[in-house]
Design an enzyme around this catalytic site. Structure first.
Site, PDB file in Angstrom:
ATOM      1  N   TYR A 169      77.161  27.919  55.040  1.00  0.00           N
ATOM      2  CA  TYR A 169      76.918  28.774  53.876  1.00  0.00           C
ATOM      3  C   TYR A 169      77.485  30.177  54.066  1.00  0.00           C
ATOM      4  O   TYR A 169      77.664  30.653  55.180  1.00  0.00           O
ATOM      5  CB  TYR A 169      75.419  28.891  53.589  1.00  0.00           C
ATOM      6  CG  TYR A 169      74.684  29.662  54.659  1.00  0.00           C
ATOM      7  CD1 TYR A 169      74.515  31.044  54.567  1.00  0.00           C
ATOM      8  CD2 TYR A 169      74.196  29.026  55.790  1.00  0.00           C
ATOM      9  CE1 TYR A 169      73.875  31.755  55.567  1.00  0.00           C
ATOM     10  CE2 TYR A 169      73.557  29.730  56.792  1.00  0.00           C
ATOM     11  CZ  TYR A 169      73.393  31.093  56.669  1.00  0.00           C
ATOM     12  OH  TYR A 169      72.776  31.798  57.670  1.00  0.00           O
TER      13      TYR A 169
ATOM     14  N   PHE B  31      76.059  39.117  52.754  1.00  0.00           N
ATOM     15  CA  PHE B  31      74.949  39.556  53.598  1.00  0.00           C
ATOM     16  C   PHE B  31      74.663  38.592  54.732  1.00  0.00           C
ATOM     17  O   PHE B  31      73.980  38.939  55.691  1.00  0.00           O
ATOM     18  CB  PHE B  31      73.668  39.822  52.775  1.00  0.00           C
ATOM     19  CG  PHE B  31      73.155  38.623  52.031  1.00  0.00           C
ATOM     20  CD1 PHE B  31      72.383  37.666  52.656  1.00  0.00           C
ATOM     21  CD2 PHE B  31      73.449  38.465  50.688  1.00  0.00           C
ATOM     22  CE1 PHE B  31      71.908  36.570  51.970  1.00  0.00           C
ATOM     23  CE2 PHE B  31      72.976  37.380  49.983  1.00  0.00           C
ATOM     24  CZ  PHE B  31      72.212  36.421  50.630  1.00  0.00           C
ATOM     25  N   ASP B  32      75.186  37.365  54.661  1.00  0.00           N
ATOM     26  CA  ASP B  32      74.976  36.412  55.750  1.00  0.00           C
ATOM     27  C   ASP B  32      75.957  35.252  55.615  1.00  0.00           C
ATOM     28  O   ASP B  32      76.332  34.879  54.501  1.00  0.00           O
ATOM     29  CB  ASP B  32      73.538  35.878  55.733  1.00  0.00           C
ATOM     30  CG  ASP B  32      73.146  35.161  57.018  1.00  0.00           C
ATOM     31  OD1 ASP B  32      73.856  35.314  58.036  1.00  0.00           O
ATOM     32  OD2 ASP B  32      72.133  34.441  57.013  1.00  0.00           O
TER      33      ASP B  32
ATOM     34  N   ILE C 191      64.721  29.419  51.084  1.00  0.00           N
ATOM     35  CA  ILE C 191      64.329  29.853  49.743  1.00  0.00           C
ATOM     36  C   ILE C 191      64.351  28.667  48.770  1.00  0.00           C
ATOM     37  O   ILE C 191      65.089  27.701  48.963  1.00  0.00           O
ATOM     38  CB  ILE C 191      65.220  31.007  49.232  1.00  0.00           C
ATOM     39  CG1 ILE C 191      66.693  30.607  49.194  1.00  0.00           C
ATOM     40  CG2 ILE C 191      65.003  32.270  50.073  1.00  0.00           C
ATOM     41  CD1 ILE C 191      67.598  31.644  48.558  1.00  0.00           C
TER      42      ILE C 191
ATOM     43  N   TYR D 164      64.205  35.947  47.006  1.00  0.00           N
ATOM     44  CA  TYR D 164      63.276  36.835  47.701  1.00  0.00           C
ATOM     45  C   TYR D 164      62.420  37.681  46.763  1.00  0.00           C
ATOM     46  O   TYR D 164      61.626  38.493  47.219  1.00  0.00           O
ATOM     47  CB  TYR D 164      64.040  37.729  48.689  1.00  0.00           C
ATOM     48  CG  TYR D 164      64.636  36.924  49.818  1.00  0.00           C
ATOM     49  CD1 TYR D 164      63.874  36.547  50.913  1.00  0.00           C
ATOM     50  CD2 TYR D 164      65.957  36.504  49.765  1.00  0.00           C
ATOM     51  CE1 TYR D 164      64.414  35.788  51.934  1.00  0.00           C
ATOM     52  CE2 TYR D 164      66.511  35.741  50.774  1.00  0.00           C
ATOM     53  CZ  TYR D 164      65.734  35.388  51.855  1.00  0.00           C
ATOM     54  OH  TYR D 164      66.266  34.626  52.866  1.00  0.00           O
TER      55      TYR D 164
ATOM     56  N   PHE E  87      75.391  31.822  46.693  1.00  0.00           N
ATOM     57  CA  PHE E  87      75.678  31.147  47.957  1.00  0.00           C
ATOM     58  C   PHE E  87      76.784  30.120  47.762  1.00  0.00           C
ATOM     59  O   PHE E  87      76.707  29.291  46.857  1.00  0.00           O
ATOM     60  CB  PHE E  87      74.447  30.402  48.484  1.00  0.00           C
ATOM     61  CG  PHE E  87      73.379  31.279  49.036  1.00  0.00           C
ATOM     62  CD1 PHE E  87      73.388  31.662  50.371  1.00  0.00           C
ATOM     63  CD2 PHE E  87      72.352  31.730  48.231  1.00  0.00           C
ATOM     64  CE1 PHE E  87      72.394  32.477  50.887  1.00  0.00           C
ATOM     65  CE2 PHE E  87      71.351  32.536  48.731  1.00  0.00           C
ATOM     66  CZ  PHE E  87      71.372  32.913  50.063  1.00  0.00           C
TER      67      PHE E  87
END
Length: 108
Positions: free
Chosen positions: A21, A31-32, A56, A82, A100
């Site tokens: 991902y 962010f990731d 999530i 979130y 994502f």
């Protein structure tokens, strides 16, 4: 769906899945990600039991519609991500819609 998969079934609640991902904010800021090598390590997919709240809700719901090998872009509203609290440590502000790019590598 950005690439069709070759699998015959979608994962069910409790199945162990492996996922590559990249997570982004709506403005495209990453962010990731687990798709790039860190140091000398090769990229490793994230493994977890889908549908059990380990990730999530948007991931749980989205991944259970995919087949093995499929790539997709999931746009997840804050309520299924979130929410109002955000994730400050992860660089995610409150009420953020997340995007994502995911690849369902395997279903066990």
């Amino acid at each position: 769906v950005t690439k069709k998969g070759s699998g015959e079934r979608c994962p069910s609640k409790g199945d162990r899945v492996s996922v590559f991902y990249t997570g982004m904010l709506e403005d495209g800021k990453v962010f990731d990600s687990n798709t790039t090598a860190k140091g000398r390590k090769t990229p490793t997919p994230l493994k977890f039991k889908v549908g059990t709240g380990q990730v999530i809700r948007g991931w749980d719901e989205g991944l259970m519609t995919m087949v093995q090998g499929e790539k997709a872009r999931l746009t997840i509203q804050s309520e299924w991500a979130y929410g109002q609290r955000g994730n400050e440590a992860g660089g995610i502000p409150p009420n953020a819609t997340l995007v994502f790019d995911v690849e369902l590598v395997s279903i066990d």
